[in-house]
Design an enzyme around this catalytic site. Structure first.
Site, PDB file in Angstrom:
ATOM      1  N   HIS A 188       0.814  -1.221   0.000  1.00 15.96           N
ATOM      2  CA  HIS A 188       0.000   0.000   0.000  1.00 15.96           C
ATOM      3  C   HIS A 188       0.845   1.269   0.000  1.00 15.96           C
ATOM      4  CE1 HIS A 188      -3.239  -2.869   0.611  1.00 15.96           C
ATOM      5  NE2 HIS A 188      -3.890  -1.992  -0.118  1.00 15.96           N
ATOM      6  N   CYS A 488      -8.747  -2.867 -11.615  1.00 15.73           N
ATOM      7  CA  CYS A 488      -8.395  -1.782 -10.694  1.00 15.73           C
ATOM      8  C   CYS A 488      -7.133  -2.091  -9.897  1.00 15.73           C
ATOM      9  CB  CYS A 488      -9.553  -1.453  -9.759  1.00 15.73           C
ATOM     10  SG  CYS A 488     -10.007  -2.817  -8.687  1.00 15.73           S
TER      11      CYS A 488
HETATM   12  C1  PEP Z   1      -6.163  -5.640  -5.807  1.00 17.38           C
HETATM   13  O1  PEP Z   1      -6.075  -6.583  -5.019  1.00 17.38           O
HETATM   14  O2  PEP Z   1      -5.672  -5.653  -6.951  1.00 17.38           O
HETATM   15  C2  PEP Z   1      -6.863  -4.403  -5.401  1.00 17.38           C
HETATM   16  C3  PEP Z   1      -7.136  -3.465  -6.275  1.00 17.38           C
HETATM   17  O3  PEP Z   1      -7.181  -4.235  -4.087  1.00 17.38           O
HETATM   18  P1  PEP Z   1      -6.089  -3.906  -2.937  1.00 17.38           P
HETATM   19  O4  PEP Z   1      -4.786  -3.591  -3.638  1.00 17.38           O
HETATM   20  O5  PEP Z   1      -6.600  -2.764  -2.157  1.00 17.38           O
HETATM   21  O6  PEP Z   1      -6.054  -5.190  -2.200  1.00 17.38           O
END
Ligand code: PEP
Ligand code: MG
Length: 563
Positions: A188, A488
């Site tokens: 993140h 996404c």
């Molecule tokens: C993913 O897992 O690709 C996603 C978009 O969600 P996060 O990165 O928040 O787990």
């Protein structure tokens, strides 16, 4: 003088930077060798002085804060540092015989427990209290204060790793780039750096040892290359690269589409209402992922329906009539919640996270859906889509869809981020309105490789043929059911991978806003037929590297300036 050294990491946020280094200091704990206090009065006096210094340095930072919100936080923390209750607690611990750093730690812990019991705003101050503890401990030990140093000139931050909370408060005007020794490409922190538009590289082994004499460093956030003490030629080359990139980006504007006019919606990934306001100022078509859990993290109780309504309303207002896809609470694993702790788990990434947590705490989901429906009523023209994270079965998709629709939400979907959902997409998508592929988790679960583990970067690459097969299956499911599929995860922001995704049948791509221009420019260079050829070539490749090479071989050579 530092010798010129070239290091390689993983580029996670495109762009180049060259400048002085600012080292992010890790927090130090109690001094395990400190003797017991023999003179509690003198030690108490010293700790008062240190806490006073901590308060002044925080006030100083508040005076130069880049937003009113951070200024208020810093001022409140400064006041807490000299709180009489805290100092009385320290005196008590010293009298019991604790050495100074232990006295500070124990007094802070007692005080933190009191604040937790009070709940609400007071409980939220616990984080500030720990910040004070870490700063005071470092000063007592004669070590530099932890965290991001005050920057007097634009600099490149070098850290072992950066917590998402630290990254979120960085000022892009002062931070030219970020280089970390640890961290993963889909961590993140990497995601937030891209969100802020700060060039960044992670997994740069040896960077801490290479910067002893405060040299300048040059960073290429696309290739992940770092040059410590760069030569004039290095700097000139970096400048040339950034000039070519600017030329390739020229004219990138408007709705996303391939050269022959196939629409591909280009959307922003966001985490807060402020992100929404910022992202809405970019030339893009909405938000394809609002990571709503950022509203819930770092708190001791869930935000109320009113507070959530206010936030979602702000997000919808920011985008006007543009689409906003809100993902319901995706906590657990690397994003734990103190107020929804389901107990120790051996493998949190495989445990009760995402929608599974919502099923265990239905009250949290009910509040969130109610707040989203309120926001839609407040902004009737907004195009609100809502989706659930970590869905693996048809029953889970149905469970979520029923509740979301009962709350009055119109467009209800799921994230496809488990192999189970991908290979059964035809069935799972049948009960919802759309799917959005989370390539970060889909890679992690397909390849059985922890996304937090930087060393496994190669396995985690979305170019892995197995991951591409999962995406193809999802798109086939989308076609069979007539449900649109978006992406996404971070893969959607890679201009070359974006072409493959579009060739596979993806209708929208959501990414850090700063990546949209490059992806739009890449799409404009290629027609749909070429994208399909790229998808076929990538799927036919034996390895991740071969897949990328095969696609590069088909692509217009200008794409090299966009990567
Ligand atoms: C993913 O897992 O690709 C996603 C978009 O969600 P996060 O990165 O928040 O787990
Ligand atoms: Mg995910």
């Amino acid at each position: 003088m530092t010798e010129r050294t070239v290091l390689h990491g993983i580029g996670v946020s495109a762009g180049t930077a060259c400048g002085p280094v600012a080292v992010v200091t890790p927090a130090v704990g109690i001094d395990n060798h400190e003797p017991a206090s023999v003179n509690p009065e003198a030690d108490g006096q010293r700790i008062r002085e240190v806490l006073g210094e901590v308060a002044s340095s925080l006030r100083e930072r508040a005076a130069h804060a880049n937003s009113k919100a951070s200024q208020e936080v810093l001022e409140a923390t400064a006041a807490l540092a000299t709180d009489r209750g805290l100092i009385r607690g320290v005196d008590k611990e010293l009298k019991k015989g604790s050495g100074p750093t232990k006295a500070v730690h124990d007094a802070v812990e007692t005080y933190a427990n009191k604040l937790r019991k009070l709940g609400g705003y007071m409980a939220e101050r616990v984080t500030d209290l720990y910040d004070i503890r870490d700063r005071a401990t470092a000063r007592l030990r004669g070590l530099p204060e932890p965290g991001v140093p005050d920057l007097t000139a634009p600099s490149i931050l070098v850290a072992h790793d950066l917590a998402p909370a630290e990254t979120a408060t960085l000022d892009p005007a002062m931070v030219l780039g970020i280089v970390t020794e640890a961290g993963g490409a889909t961590s993140h922190t990497a995601i937030l750096a891209a969100q802020l538009g700060i060039p960044a590289a992670v997994q740069v082994k040896g960077i801490s040892d290479a910067i002893v004499d405060d040299p300048r460093i040059a960073l290429d956030g696309s290739t992940g290359q770092i040059i410590v003490a760069p030569s004039d030629e290095d700097v000139a080359e970096l400048d040339e690269r950034s000039r070519r990139r600017a030329a390739a980006l020229e004219g990138s504007a408007g709705a996303g589409a391939t050269r022959d006019g196939h629409a591909v919606k280009l959307l922003a990934n966001i985490g807060t209402a402020e992100d929404a306001v910022k992202a809405a100022g970019y030339d893009l078509e909405g938000s394809g992922l609002f990571r709503s859990e950022f509203l819930f993290l770092d708190r001791d109780s869930a935000p109320s329906v009113d507070e959530q309504t206010e936030t979602y309303t702000k997000v919808l207002e920011a985008f006007g009539e543009r689409r906003v896809v809100v993902r319901t609470l995706d906590a657990g694993a690397d994003k734990p919640l103190s107020f929804a702790d389901l107990g120790e788990e051996e493998n949190p990434a495989l445990g009760r996270r995402g929608l599974r947590l919502s099923q265990a705490r239905e009250d949290l989901l009910a509040d969130q859906l109610e707040a989203l429906a309120n926001a839609q009523r407040n902004v009737p023209d907004a195009e609100l889509w809502v989706m659930a994270p970590m869905v693996a079965t048809v029953e889970e998709a149905e469970w979520f869809a029923e509740r979301a629709r009962a709350a009055g939400l119109k467009q209800v979907g799921i994230m496809v981020e488990t192999p189970a959902a991908a290979i059964r997409a035809g069935q799972v998508l049948d009960v919802v309105d759309f799917g959005s592929i989370g390539t970060n988790d889909l890679s992690q679960y397909t390849m059985a490789a922890d996304r937090m583990q930087g060393e496994l970067a190669e396995l985690l690459s979305p170019w892995q043929p197995a991951v591409l097969s999962m995406i193809r299956e999802t798109c086939r499911g989308g076609e069979a059911t007539g449900k649109p599929i978006g992406v996404c995860g971070e893969a959607g922001g890679d201009p070359l991978m974006a072409l493959v995704l579009v060739g596979l049948g993806v209708k929208s791509l959501s990414m850090a806003p700063g990546k949209v221009n490059a992806v739009r420019a890449a799409l404009r260079l290629h027609d749909m037929d070429t994208c399909r050829k790229m998808a076929d070539a990538a799927l036919a490749a034996r390895t991740a590297e071969d897949a990328r090479e095969a696609v590069l071989g088909i692509a217009d050579s200008v794409i090299l300036d966009l990567l």
